[in-house]
Motif scaffolding. Sequence first.
Motif, PDB file in Angstrom:
ATOM      1  N   ARG A   1      22.962 -20.479  -8.172  1.00 36.05           N
ATOM      2  CA  ARG A   1      23.332 -22.101  -8.030  1.00 36.05           C
ATOM      3  C   ARG A   1      22.027 -22.572  -8.064  1.00 36.05           C
ATOM      4  NH1 ARG A   1      28.087 -25.844  -5.930  1.00 36.05           N
ATOM      5  NH2 ARG A   1      27.020 -27.824  -5.870  1.00 36.05           N
ATOM      6  N   HIS A   2      21.071 -22.196  -7.027  1.00 32.19           N
ATOM      7  CA  HIS A   2      19.779 -22.831  -6.898  1.00 32.19           C
ATOM      8  C   HIS A   2      18.930 -22.806  -7.984  1.00 32.19           C
ATOM      9  CE1 HIS A   2      16.459 -24.745  -4.992  1.00 32.19           C
ATOM     10  NE2 HIS A   2      15.690 -23.646  -4.873  1.00 32.19           N
ATOM     11  N   VAL A   3      18.964 -21.364  -8.622  1.00 30.42           N
ATOM     12  CA  VAL A   3      17.907 -21.228  -9.841  1.00 30.42           C
ATOM     13  C   VAL A   3      18.308 -22.123 -10.867  1.00 30.42           C
ATOM     14  CG1 VAL A   3      17.296 -19.415 -11.310  1.00 30.42           C
ATOM     15  CG2 VAL A   3      17.472 -18.801  -9.030  1.00 30.42           C
ATOM     16  N   PHE A   4      19.605 -22.096 -11.130  1.00 31.99           N
ATOM     17  CA  PHE A   4      20.245 -23.043 -12.434  1.00 31.99           C
ATOM     18  C   PHE A   4      20.120 -24.424 -12.020  1.00 31.99           C
ATOM     19  CE2 PHE A   4      23.357 -19.252 -13.436  1.00 31.99           C
ATOM     20  CZ  PHE A   4      22.246 -18.384 -14.042  1.00 31.99           C
ATOM     21  N   ASP A   5      20.184 -24.735 -10.921  1.00 28.80           N
ATOM     22  CA  ASP A   5      20.170 -26.415 -10.553  1.00 28.80           C
ATOM     23  C   ASP A   5      18.567 -26.852 -11.126  1.00 28.80           C
ATOM     24  OD1 ASP A   5      22.276 -26.826  -9.643  1.00 28.80           O
ATOM     25  OD2 ASP A   5      21.715 -26.880  -7.425  1.00 28.80           O
ATOM     26  N   GLY A   6      17.422 -25.835 -11.282  1.00 26.70           N
ATOM     27  CA  GLY A   6      16.062 -26.189 -11.894  1.00 26.70           C
ATOM     28  C   GLY A   6      15.227 -26.691 -10.901  1.00 26.70           C
ATOM     29  N   PHE A   7      13.964 -26.804 -11.485  1.00 28.68           N
ATOM     30  CA  PHE A   7      12.650 -26.811 -10.945  1.00 28.68           C
ATOM     31  C   PHE A   7      12.960 -28.326  -9.861  1.00 28.68           C
ATOM     32  CE2 PHE A   7       8.529 -28.943 -10.475  1.00 28.68           C
ATOM     33  CZ  PHE A   7       7.768 -27.915 -10.062  1.00 28.68           C
ATOM     34  N   GLY A   8      12.416 -28.065  -8.607  1.00 28.20           N
ATOM     35  CA  GLY A   8      12.613 -29.461  -7.686  1.00 28.20           C
ATOM     36  C   GLY A   8      13.974 -29.698  -7.305  1.00 28.20           C
ATOM     37  N   ALA A   9      15.001 -28.868  -7.596  1.00 32.92           N
ATOM     38  CA  ALA A   9      16.384 -29.188  -7.001  1.00 32.92           C
ATOM     39  C   ALA A   9      16.355 -28.861  -5.587  1.00 32.92           C
ATOM     40  CB  ALA A   9      17.388 -28.146  -7.767  1.00 32.92           C
ATOM     41  N   PRO A  10      17.141 -29.643  -4.945  1.00 32.78           N
ATOM     42  CA  PRO A  10      17.271 -29.360  -3.382  1.00 32.78           C
ATOM     43  C   PRO A  10      18.137 -28.211  -3.136  1.00 32.78           C
ATOM     44  CG  PRO A  10      18.790 -30.965  -4.167  1.00 32.78           C
ATOM     45  CD  PRO A  10      17.885 -30.864  -5.072  1.00 32.78           C
ATOM     46  N   LEU A  11      17.873 -27.534  -1.988  1.00 34.07           N
ATOM     47  CA  LEU A  11      18.501 -26.511  -1.572  1.00 34.07           C
ATOM     48  C   LEU A  11      20.216 -26.497  -1.461  1.00 34.07           C
ATOM     49  CD1 LEU A  11      16.151 -25.112   1.111  1.00 34.07           C
ATOM     50  CD2 LEU A  11      16.307 -24.216  -1.350  1.00 34.07           C
ATOM     51  N   PRO A  12      21.065 -25.729  -1.933  1.00 39.57           N
ATOM     52  CA  PRO A  12      22.244 -26.072  -1.616  1.00 39.57           C
ATOM     53  C   PRO A  12      22.441 -25.536  -0.057  1.00 39.57           C
ATOM     54  CG  PRO A  12      21.884 -24.360  -3.237  1.00 39.57           C
ATOM     55  CD  PRO A  12      20.780 -24.769  -2.892  1.00 39.57           C
ATOM     56  N   ASP A  13      23.706 -26.249   0.477  1.00 39.41           N
ATOM     57  CA  ASP A  13      23.922 -25.916   1.712  1.00 39.41           C
ATOM     58  C   ASP A  13      24.415 -24.554   2.037  1.00 39.41           C
ATOM     59  OD1 ASP A  13      25.013 -25.461   4.477  1.00 39.41           O
ATOM     60  OD2 ASP A  13      26.481 -27.382   4.063  1.00 39.41           O
ATOM     61  N   PRO A  14      23.433 -23.805   2.888  1.00 41.27           N
ATOM     62  CA  PRO A  14      23.847 -22.410   2.937  1.00 41.27           C
ATOM     63  C   PRO A  14      25.315 -21.971   3.583  1.00 41.27           C
ATOM     64  CG  PRO A  14      22.246 -23.031   4.807  1.00 41.27           C
ATOM     65  CD  PRO A  14      22.560 -24.397   3.795  1.00 41.27           C
ATOM     66  N   ALA A  15      25.980 -23.281   4.033  1.00 44.67           N
ATOM     67  CA  ALA A  15      27.391 -22.963   4.583  1.00 44.67           C
ATOM     68  C   ALA A  15      28.307 -23.287   3.354  1.00 44.67           C
ATOM     69  CB  ALA A  15      27.700 -24.061   5.707  1.00 44.67           C
ATOM     70  N   LEU A  16      27.826 -23.371   2.165  1.00 40.38           N
ATOM     71  CA  LEU A  16      28.669 -23.816   0.847  1.00 40.38           C
ATOM     72  C   LEU A  16      29.566 -22.512   0.710  1.00 40.38           C
ATOM     73  CD1 LEU A  16      29.455 -25.808  -1.208  1.00 40.38           C
ATOM     74  CD2 LEU A  16      27.588 -24.672  -2.560  1.00 40.38           C
ATOM     75  N   ALA A  17      31.080 -23.126   0.859  1.00 44.64           N
ATOM     76  CA  ALA A  17      32.018 -21.770   0.623  1.00 44.64           C
ATOM     77  C   ALA A  17      31.762 -20.935  -0.679  1.00 44.64           C
ATOM     78  CB  ALA A  17      33.419 -22.316   0.951  1.00 44.64           C
TER      79      ALA A  17
END
Length: 229
Positions: free
Chosen positions: A186-202
């Motif tokens: 998810r983070h890689v596909f969100d692209g350059f400079g994207a905020p980190l996903p919540d690590p608690a995301l289910a």
Amino acid sequence: MEHVGATPGMAAVYAVRHGQSVANVLFAEAVRAGDGAGAGGGGPVVAGGDAAVPLSAAGREQAAGLRAWVRDAGIDLVVTSPYARARQTWELMAGESTAPVVVDERLRDRETGVFELMTPAAVAARAPQESARRELLGDWYYRPPGGESLADVVLRVRDFVRDASTAAAGRRVLVVAHDAVVLSLRHVFDGFGAPLPDPALAVPNASVSHWVPDGSGGMRLASFGVTRP
């Protein structure tokens, strides 16, 4: 958002987290019991190492429940984690699929080093300073001794994605792996400079996440963590 290092070549990417594992069950039991030593008496909850942890009976049912989805999804290539629970998940969900299967080491679960297969309560009892450090840094940046942070997982997943964009150009690719890998995708596909996903995301067991081309050289999230798709 600019998609540096994303996958313009793939027609679609699906990611399935493995079905419920034996370790998932034991971790949940330890949390419910509130046992500071954990289900393993302060040690690993399962013998034999993380890579060998199998699916539970419920996990096998969850995986088999995805056969109809696989039949209709038009998968061209399957890439799995080398861990037993991921490979078992694909074997049970494959049904009559004839898609080629590749095992890629970069899709393994997050490595937890000296705390492998230990519950958070067991780690707190054995190494309270490490629990405090994890609380301070958060899962994206905390690296247990001999293990990985989620940021480390992202690096190898990004490398996998770059290779897959060429090796699987124009194909519908299914990744069968772990929650840490799905979050990293998810983070890689969100692209350059994207905020980190919540690590608690289910990322539920046996859930499907789906990305499609966004028309500008990247991949757009279509759905995330869907069970019984």
